[in-house]
Design an enzyme around this catalytic site. Sequence first.
Site, PDB file in Angstrom:
ATOM      1  N   THR A   8      50.917 -17.766  35.806  1.00 34.28           N
ATOM      2  CA  THR A   8      50.521 -18.553  34.556  1.00 34.28           C
ATOM      3  C   THR A   8      51.372 -19.136  34.035  1.00 34.28           C
ATOM      4  O   THR A   8      51.272 -20.305  33.778  1.00 34.28           O
ATOM      5  CB  THR A   8      49.524 -17.821  33.511  1.00 34.28           C
ATOM      6  N   ASN A  32      43.663 -18.815  45.862  1.00 37.51           N
ATOM      7  CA  ASN A  32      42.945 -17.345  46.204  1.00 37.51           C
ATOM      8  C   ASN A  32      41.510 -17.378  46.031  1.00 37.51           C
ATOM      9  O   ASN A  32      40.937 -16.087  46.263  1.00 37.51           O
ATOM     10  CB  ASN A  32      43.546 -17.402  44.381  1.00 37.51           C
ATOM     11  N   GLN A  90      49.521 -16.706  45.721  1.00 35.46           N
ATOM     12  CA  GLN A  90      48.726 -15.658  46.312  1.00 35.46           C
ATOM     13  C   GLN A  90      49.617 -15.707  48.128  1.00 35.46           C
ATOM     14  O   GLN A  90      49.271 -14.995  48.558  1.00 35.46           O
ATOM     15  CB  GLN A  90      47.654 -16.325  47.186  1.00 35.46           C
ATOM     16  N   SER A 109      54.158 -14.523  41.660  1.00 36.69           N
ATOM     17  CA  SER A 109      54.131 -13.247  40.499  1.00 36.69           C
ATOM     18  C   SER A 109      54.390 -11.528  41.178  1.00 36.69           C
ATOM     19  O   SER A 109      53.916 -11.782  42.561  1.00 36.69           O
ATOM     20  CB  SER A 109      52.213 -13.630  40.427  1.00 36.69           C
ATOM     21  N   HIS A 148      52.529  -9.160  40.286  1.00 32.46           N
ATOM     22  CA  HIS A 148      51.196  -7.714  40.630  1.00 32.46           C
ATOM     23  C   HIS A 148      49.945  -8.546  41.851  1.00 32.46           C
ATOM     24  O   HIS A 148      49.379  -7.611  42.360  1.00 32.46           O
ATOM     25  CB  HIS A 148      50.565  -7.693  39.597  1.00 32.46           C
ATOM     26  N   CYS A 162      40.351 -13.199  39.230  1.00 29.64           N
ATOM     27  CA  CYS A 162      41.128 -13.728  38.345  1.00 29.64           C
ATOM     28  C   CYS A 162      39.814 -14.734  37.116  1.00 29.64           C
ATOM     29  O   CYS A 162      40.330 -14.265  35.830  1.00 29.64           O
ATOM     30  CB  CYS A 162      41.832 -14.945  38.003  1.00 29.64           C
TER      31      CYS A 162
HETATM   32  N1  PLP Z   1      47.980 -18.981  41.093  1.00 27.43           N
HETATM   33  C1  PLP Z   1      47.744 -18.552  42.160  1.00 27.43           C
HETATM   34  C2  PLP Z   1      46.625 -19.266  42.837  1.00 27.43           C
HETATM   35  C3  PLP Z   1      46.961 -16.811  41.615  1.00 27.43           C
HETATM   36  O1  PLP Z   1      46.133 -16.611  42.404  1.00 27.43           O
HETATM   37  C4  PLP Z   1      46.607 -15.883  40.375  1.00 27.43           C
HETATM   38  C5  PLP Z   1      46.391 -14.696  39.492  1.00 27.43           C
HETATM   39  O2  PLP Z   1      45.699 -14.635  40.176  1.00 27.43           O
HETATM   40  C6  PLP Z   1      47.739 -16.837  38.713  1.00 27.43           C
HETATM   41  C7  PLP Z   1      48.096 -18.501  39.481  1.00 27.43           C
HETATM   42  C8  PLP Z   1      48.215 -16.332  38.172  1.00 27.43           C
HETATM   43  O3  PLP Z   1      49.093 -15.392  37.811  1.00 27.43           O
HETATM   44  P1  PLP Z   1      49.831 -13.993  36.868  1.00 27.43           P
HETATM   45  O4  PLP Z   1      48.268 -13.343  36.558  1.00 27.43           O
HETATM   46  O5  PLP Z   1      50.401 -13.518  37.452  1.00 27.43           O
HETATM   47  O6  PLP Z   1      49.815 -14.687  35.532  1.00 27.43           O
END
Ligand code: PLP
Length: 376
Positions: A70, A145, A173, A193, A195, A319
């Site tokens: 994010t 995602n 992703q 990311s 996680h 998410c």
């Molecule tokens: N972008 C995509 C495509 C995602 O799937 C996600 C989280 O699921 C994010 C951004 C956000 O990532 P983070 O949780 O590390 O902020």
Amino acid sequence: MIYLDQAATTKVCDEAKEAMEPFLRDLYGNPSSLYELGETAKEAVEESRRIIAKAIHCTPEHIFFTSGGTESDNWVLEQAFLKGRPIFTSTIEHHAILNKCRQIQSRGGDVCYLPTDSKGVIQLKLLEENIVSGTSLVSVMFANNEVGTMEPVEEIGNIAKKKHCEFHTDAVQAFCHVPIDVERMGIDYLSASGHKIHGPKGVGFLYVRNYQNFLPMIYGGEQEQGRRPGTENVPGIVGMGAAVKVQMKNLSEKIHREERLRNYLANRILREIPGCTVNGSASRRLPGNLNLSIAGIEGAAMVTLMSDDEICISAGSACASGQAGPSHVLKALGQSDEQAYRAIRLTLDYTNTKEEIDRTVECLKRNVNRFRRGSR
Ligand code: PLP
């Protein structure tokens, strides 16, 4: 418990835990400190940077650690907005992009949302025809995602280059799930990311090609070349680096294994449960993603029934769970509200087994039958 929601988040792998542990215990130094405790932390951060750079085919100075996908997405878009020129993105982006774009528009920024086809693939011809001269940024995700559709990233990179604008891809992703080469693919910025790859939460990075002119989003000390100040999340960064190392080892074998397992899951469901349709693209798809709609059954209801059987799946995007309304992605693919509400997402990876898939199909079958009998 069977975990088939790997796109929502992942379990931290043992290698990441082991790598992090000393930095949560005795190696607590600040990377900016000049004595050995600090230098050890600094070296560990730099080792992670090298591992990550290698994974996407760049050199380490282009990697900036952040708090996750994010933040990385927001950082790039804010910079593009500050240039005062238009931004192009797609209708199926994650909310980290879409809600930032809305905020940019509320401040007078110019954002154009490109549609996709019914499988979620960006229409290149539309991009090429509509992109206006002076556009500052094209931001299109590497892979979606929810439906797992992989975008034609290299082609988008070529168009961006031809039109003299920069190209950002949200690869949260895709990173460490499919091969990425920022040079070959013409990527100027890439978000990822920790996680989603069996690393810790709250840590990620942004790749920046021309970082010399890239401004900080927050201001403070000299960390991350002064562009992302604040004392580094050393354990998180170290854990993410260790996870990347594990994920990238034999990546093509992992991809084949995931694809085989996902196809087995899809084929069994389509053969054994009437009224199921797959959402998204058959050919351009993340190896571990299966998104499908089951006739007559709301996805959220199925998630609850499966949860009673200790199987974790999601309806649409995890998410975005807690968010009212049908999935914006399935709507963008042309589905009605009713169709979109029926979607479930099962995401697996190399840590899942055939036995887990078999039990999932049996539970799904039983729950669909129970639901259909009950609603008659
Ligand atoms: N972008 C995509 C495509 C995602 O799937 C996600 C989280 O699921 C994010 C951004 C956000 O990532 P983070 O949780 O590390 O902020």
